[in-house]
Enzyme design. Structure first.
Site, mmCIF file in Angstrom:
data_model
loop_
_atom_site.group_PDB
_atom_site.id
_atom_site.type_symbol
_atom_site.label_atom_id
_atom_site.label_comp_id
_atom_site.label_asym_id
_atom_site.label_seq_id
_atom_site.Cartn_x
_atom_site.Cartn_y
_atom_site.Cartn_z
ATOM 1 N N ASN A 47 36.653 17.102 -43.202
ATOM 2 C CA ASN A 47 36.380 15.763 -42.663
ATOM 3 C C ASN A 47 35.033 15.313 -43.230
ATOM 4 O OD1 ASN A 47 35.820 13.499 -41.163
ATOM 5 N ND2 ASN A 47 35.534 14.597 -39.222
ATOM 6 N N LYS A 74 33.685 12.468 -42.967
ATOM 7 C CA LYS A 74 33.031 11.459 -42.097
ATOM 8 C C LYS A 74 32.560 10.277 -42.941
ATOM 9 C CE LYS A 74 31.763 15.293 -39.146
ATOM 10 N NZ LYS A 74 31.053 15.728 -37.984
ATOM 11 N N HIS A 97 38.756 12.323 -32.780
ATOM 12 C CA HIS A 97 37.537 13.085 -33.081
ATOM 13 C C HIS A 97 36.467 12.757 -32.030
ATOM 14 C CE1 HIS A 97 33.983 14.558 -35.143
ATOM 15 N NE2 HIS A 97 34.806 15.296 -35.847
ATOM 16 N N GLU A 139 33.448 12.191 -32.278
ATOM 17 C CA GLU A 139 32.552 11.072 -32.643
ATOM 18 C C GLU A 139 33.210 9.733 -32.337
ATOM 19 O OE1 GLU A 139 31.764 12.402 -36.638
ATOM 20 O OE2 GLU A 139 30.700 14.130 -35.811
ATOM 21 N N GLU A 196 37.851 21.448 -31.062
ATOM 22 C CA GLU A 196 36.482 21.262 -31.546
ATOM 23 C C GLU A 196 35.541 21.069 -30.353
ATOM 24 O OE1 GLU A 196 36.511 19.746 -35.892
ATOM 25 O OE2 GLU A 196 36.339 18.043 -34.552
ATOM 26 N N GLY A 250 28.449 20.138 -35.917
ATOM 27 C CA GLY A 250 27.238 19.740 -36.629
ATOM 28 C C GLY A 250 25.965 20.368 -36.097
ATOM 29 N N SER A 257 30.946 23.784 -36.919
ATOM 30 C CA SER A 257 30.008 24.629 -37.665
ATOM 31 C C SER A 257 30.684 25.785 -38.394
ATOM 32 C CB SER A 257 28.882 25.124 -36.738
ATOM 33 O OG SER A 257 28.154 24.011 -36.231
HETATM 34 C C1 PEP Z 1 33.810 17.940 -37.405
HETATM 35 O O1 PEP Z 1 33.109 16.948 -37.357
HETATM 36 O O2 PEP Z 1 35.055 17.851 -37.281
HETATM 37 C C2 PEP Z 1 33.155 19.226 -37.601
HETATM 38 C C3 PEP Z 1 33.797 20.315 -37.283
HETATM 39 O O3 PEP Z 1 31.877 19.178 -38.093
HETATM 40 P P1 PEP Z 1 30.966 20.444 -38.536
HETATM 41 O O4 PEP Z 1 31.848 21.361 -39.352
HETATM 42 O O5 PEP Z 1 29.878 19.837 -39.352
HETATM 43 O O6 PEP Z 1 30.504 21.099 -37.292
#
Ligand code: PEP
Length: 255
Positions: free
Chosen positions: A11, A13, A96, A98, A168, A174, A215
Site C-alpha cells: 500500500n 498510500k 483502511h 487512515e 491491521e 507506521g 510495521s
Molecule cells: C498500512 O498502512 O497498511 C501499513 C501496514 O503500514 P506500515 O507497514 O507502514 O505499518
C-alpha cells in the site's frame, strides 16, 4: 483445509508521482518476478494505475486501488467508481484505518464500498483492526469482529470467496511496533475466521486469505508467515523500498 496461496500487498498510500512509481516498479520488478508461489499486489496512488497496468501486463503482479466510491457515476467530485477501478485493477483496499480515522469513513460507508467492489468483480482487501486504546481495554476481539460483521453484512456467500481480510492493529501501522506473530495468529484463529464462518460458513472461513499489516519489513516478515493463520502481509512503509518489499515477498515463499 483449503490451500491459501500467500499474498503480499504493498500500500503506497499518497506517495509517488507517476514518474516515481515507474522508477520504483522498475527497481523491484526483477526481484518480484524471481519469486514464485507468492501472489504480489501493488496498490499505488490512482494516477499511477493506468501506466502500471500496462507495465505489469502479463507479469503476474496484481494491481489494486486504495479506495473507491459506491455510486456508479454522477456528481461526486473527486471520487472513483468501482467500474473505473476495475479498468486497471483486480483488487481494492477498503476500510483502511487512515480512511476511517482521517476521512471519517463509517462501517456503513465501508459496507457500501465492499458491495460496490464485489458487484464490479473487484476483490476487496478489507482492513480491520483496533486502536491502541481499544487494545489496552481488552477490546480487540470485539472491535475486529464487529468491523467484519458490519462491513460484510449483505455480502453473498459466493462473492465472499473473493475477499481478502487484512488485520491491521492501528497502533502497529507506521509505528515500527509490530504486533507479535503469536498474538496475531491467535486473533485470526479465534476471532477473524470464526466471524467469517458465522457469516458465510466454514468453506469461506478456511479459504479466504487473512493478511497481517502493521510495521512488517524484510527482517520480521518470516516470523509472521511462519504462523498457520497468517496468509501474507499488507505492507505500507516498507513497500516503498524495493529491497525491503522484495525481501518480504521472498520471506512469504516459505509458506
Ligand atoms: C498500512 O498502512 O497498511 C501499513 C501496514 O503500514 P506500515 O507497514 O507502514 O505499518
Amino acid at each position: 483445509m483449503m490451500a491459501r496461496p500467500p499474498l503480499v500487498a504493498g500500500n503506497w498510500k499518497m506517495n509517488k508521482t507517476v514518474a516515481g512509481a515507474l522508477r520504483l516498479v522498475e527497481e523491484m520488478l526483477p526481484g518480484l518476478q524471481a519469486v514464485g508461489g507468492v501472489e504480489k499486489l501493488l496498490c499505488p496512488p490512482a494516477p499511477a494505475l493506468m501506466p502500471l497496468s500496462a507495465i505489469l501486463d502479463g507479469k503476474n503482479i496484481g494491481l489494486g486501488a486504495q479506495n473507491l466510491y459506491w455510486e456508479k457515476e454522477g456528481a461526486y467530485t473527486g471520487e472513483l467508481s468501482a467500474a473505473m477501478v476495475k479498468e486497471f485493477c483486480q483488487y481494492v483496499i477498503l476500510g483502511h484505518s487512515e480512511r476511517r480515522a482521517i476521512f471519517n469513513e463509517s462501517d456503513a460507508d465501508i459496507q457500501r464500498k465492499v458491495q460496490a467492489a464485489l458487484a464490479a468483480g473487484l476483490r476487496p482487501v478489507l482492513c480491520v483492526g483496533e486502536t491502541l486504546e481499544q487494545n489496552e481495554a481488552g477490546r480487540a476481539a470485539e472491535i475486529v469482529s464487529s468491523q467484519l460483521r458490519a462491513a460484510l453484512e449483505g455480502a453473498q456467500v459466493d462473492s465472499a470467496e473473493a475477499l481478502v481480510i487484512a488485520y491491521e492493529p492501528v497502533w502497529a501501522i507506521g509505528t515500527g511496533k509490530a504486533a507479535t506473530p503469536e498474538a496475531t495468529n491467535t486473533l485470526l484463529r479465534n476471532v477473524v475466521r470464526p466471524t467469517l464462518a458465522g457469516l458465510f460458513g466454514e468453506h469461506v472461513a478456511t479459504s479466504v486469505r487473512v493478511l497481517y499489516g502493521g510495521s512488517v519489513n524484510a527482517a520480521n516478515g518470516a516470523s509472521f508467515f511462519a504462523e498457520t493463520e497468517i496468509d501474507g502481509a499488507l505492507v505500507g512503509g516498507a513497500s516503498l523500498k524495493a529491497q525491503e518489499f522484495v525481501g518480504i515477498v521472498q520471506a512469504a515463499q516459505q509458506k
